[in-house]
Design an enzyme around this catalytic site. Sequence first.
Site, PDB file in Angstrom:
ATOM      1  N   PHE A  16       0.872  -1.176   0.000  1.00  0.00           N
ATOM      2  CA  PHE A  16       0.000   0.000   0.000  1.00  0.00           C
ATOM      3  C   PHE A  16       0.905   1.221   0.000  1.00  0.00           C
ATOM      4  O   PHE A  16       1.881   1.280   0.730  1.00  0.00           O
ATOM      5  CB  PHE A  16      -0.895  -0.033   1.244  1.00  0.00           C
ATOM      6  CG  PHE A  16      -2.041   0.921   1.179  1.00  0.00           C
ATOM      7  CD1 PHE A  16      -3.101   0.679   0.314  1.00  0.00           C
ATOM      8  CD2 PHE A  16      -2.076   2.044   1.976  1.00  0.00           C
ATOM      9  CE1 PHE A  16      -4.178   1.552   0.255  1.00  0.00           C
ATOM     10  CE2 PHE A  16      -3.143   2.921   1.925  1.00  0.00           C
ATOM     11  CZ  PHE A  16      -4.196   2.681   1.060  1.00  0.00           C
ATOM     12  N   GLU A  52       0.052  -5.745   8.380  1.00  0.00           N
ATOM     13  CA  GLU A  52       0.538  -7.111   8.174  1.00  0.00           C
ATOM     14  C   GLU A  52       2.049  -7.254   8.385  1.00  0.00           C
ATOM     15  O   GLU A  52       2.571  -8.359   8.448  1.00  0.00           O
ATOM     16  CB  GLU A  52       0.171  -7.593   6.768  1.00  0.00           C
ATOM     17  CG  GLU A  52      -1.318  -7.786   6.543  1.00  0.00           C
ATOM     18  CD  GLU A  52      -2.112  -6.497   6.383  1.00  0.00           C
ATOM     19  OE1 GLU A  52      -3.283  -6.478   6.826  1.00  0.00           O
ATOM     20  OE2 GLU A  52      -1.581  -5.510   5.842  1.00  0.00           O
ATOM     21  N   ALA A  74       3.978   3.322   4.612  1.00  0.00           N
ATOM     22  CA  ALA A  74       3.493   4.681   4.855  1.00  0.00           C
ATOM     23  C   ALA A  74       2.041   4.605   5.304  1.00  0.00           C
ATOM     24  O   ALA A  74       1.231   3.911   4.693  1.00  0.00           O
ATOM     25  CB  ALA A  74       3.613   5.532   3.594  1.00  0.00           C
ATOM     26  N   THR A  80     -10.463   9.473  10.116  1.00  0.00           N
ATOM     27  CA  THR A  80     -10.909   8.552  11.158  1.00  0.00           C
ATOM     28  C   THR A  80      -9.743   8.158  12.064  1.00  0.00           C
ATOM     29  O   THR A  80      -8.585   8.487  11.806  1.00  0.00           O
ATOM     30  CB  THR A  80     -11.498   7.266  10.534  1.00  0.00           C
ATOM     31  OG1 THR A  80     -10.441   6.533   9.909  1.00  0.00           O
ATOM     32  CG2 THR A  80     -12.590   7.585   9.518  1.00  0.00           C
ATOM     33  N   HIS A  82      -8.549   5.305  12.322  1.00  0.00           N
ATOM     34  CA  HIS A  82      -7.857   4.183  11.697  1.00  0.00           C
ATOM     35  C   HIS A  82      -6.342   4.403  11.634  1.00  0.00           C
ATOM     36  O   HIS A  82      -5.554   3.491  11.863  1.00  0.00           O
ATOM     37  CB  HIS A  82      -8.439   3.966  10.293  1.00  0.00           C
ATOM     38  CG  HIS A  82      -7.970   2.727   9.634  1.00  0.00           C
ATOM     39  ND1 HIS A  82      -7.158   2.739   8.528  1.00  0.00           N
ATOM     40  CD2 HIS A  82      -8.196   1.427   9.921  1.00  0.00           C
ATOM     41  CE1 HIS A  82      -6.903   1.504   8.155  1.00  0.00           C
ATOM     42  NE2 HIS A  82      -7.511   0.685   8.979  1.00  0.00           N
ATOM     43  N   PHE A 107      12.430   0.116  12.175  1.00  0.00           N
ATOM     44  CA  PHE A 107      11.063   0.539  11.887  1.00  0.00           C
ATOM     45  C   PHE A 107      11.057   1.844  11.102  1.00  0.00           C
ATOM     46  O   PHE A 107      11.313   2.912  11.649  1.00  0.00           O
ATOM     47  CB  PHE A 107      10.306   0.699  13.207  1.00  0.00           C
ATOM     48  CG  PHE A 107       8.850   0.942  13.039  1.00  0.00           C
ATOM     49  CD1 PHE A 107       7.989  -0.098  12.719  1.00  0.00           C
ATOM     50  CD2 PHE A 107       8.324   2.216  13.201  1.00  0.00           C
ATOM     51  CE1 PHE A 107       6.633   0.119  12.579  1.00  0.00           C
ATOM     52  CE2 PHE A 107       6.967   2.444  13.057  1.00  0.00           C
ATOM     53  CZ  PHE A 107       6.124   1.400  12.746  1.00  0.00           C
ATOM     54  N   ARG A 121      10.523  12.121   2.572  1.00  0.00           N
ATOM     55  CA  ARG A 121      11.435  11.351   3.429  1.00  0.00           C
ATOM     56  C   ARG A 121      11.987  10.121   2.719  1.00  0.00           C
ATOM     57  O   ARG A 121      13.073   9.650   3.028  1.00  0.00           O
ATOM     58  CB  ARG A 121      10.724  10.937   4.706  1.00  0.00           C
ATOM     59  CG  ARG A 121      10.434  12.105   5.600  1.00  0.00           C
ATOM     60  CD  ARG A 121       9.655  11.708   6.807  1.00  0.00           C
ATOM     61  NE  ARG A 121       9.391  12.897   7.605  1.00  0.00           N
ATOM     62  CZ  ARG A 121       8.426  12.986   8.471  1.00  0.00           C
ATOM     63  NH1 ARG A 121       7.626  11.964   8.690  1.00  0.00           N
ATOM     64  NH2 ARG A 121       8.249  14.093   9.152  1.00  0.00           N
TER      65      ARG A 121
END
Length: 190
Positions: A16, A52, A74, A80, A82, A107, A121
């Site tokens: 994504f 995931e 990203a 929301t 989320h 990370f 970035r």
Amino acid sequence: MKKPRALKIAIISSSFRPEVADALESHCLATLQRHGVARKHVDVYRVPGSMEIPLVAKKVAKRDRHDAIITFGAIVKGKTYHFEQIANECARGCMNVSWDYEIPVIFEVLAVYDLADALERAARKIENKGVEAAETALAMIKQGKKQQAGQLFATIAKDKSVPQSIRDRSIQIAGSLGVDASAALGPQAQ
């Protein structure tokens, strides 16, 4: 530390927002290669989204074939809650993998308010997050190997069958590697 070509690195990237993950991954791979890590020693895993990433990181860590895991993705703030859920749980999951399997999990899942911030970035030349991920992974691997070596010298220092002069030198070497082995000799060392 193993010679850089013998290092094994895993990269886990979210599919994504591929424009971000692909740029991070590209800069990371180039940096690893500049530091002598052969491309064939880097395994790349793709997952549907950032949520995931921790599960695949756990499966990779469980196999115990890699010296470090690097994560890319990203997460962009929407209207929301989320965003917070995904960002927080992805970070927590990756940290848990690092703690549970004692492997560096670098990370670089960028949680941003605007996609342009993530793209910047991932693509900029200075403070590029893909470059930083590779350099951090290599630094953490080196630190871990240093600690292992220090522990080995501490073990030698404790072995009463080893001549005293070697035990004394082992304590010095362990100390230079950040491991306190002075207690190995007991009260007579003080």
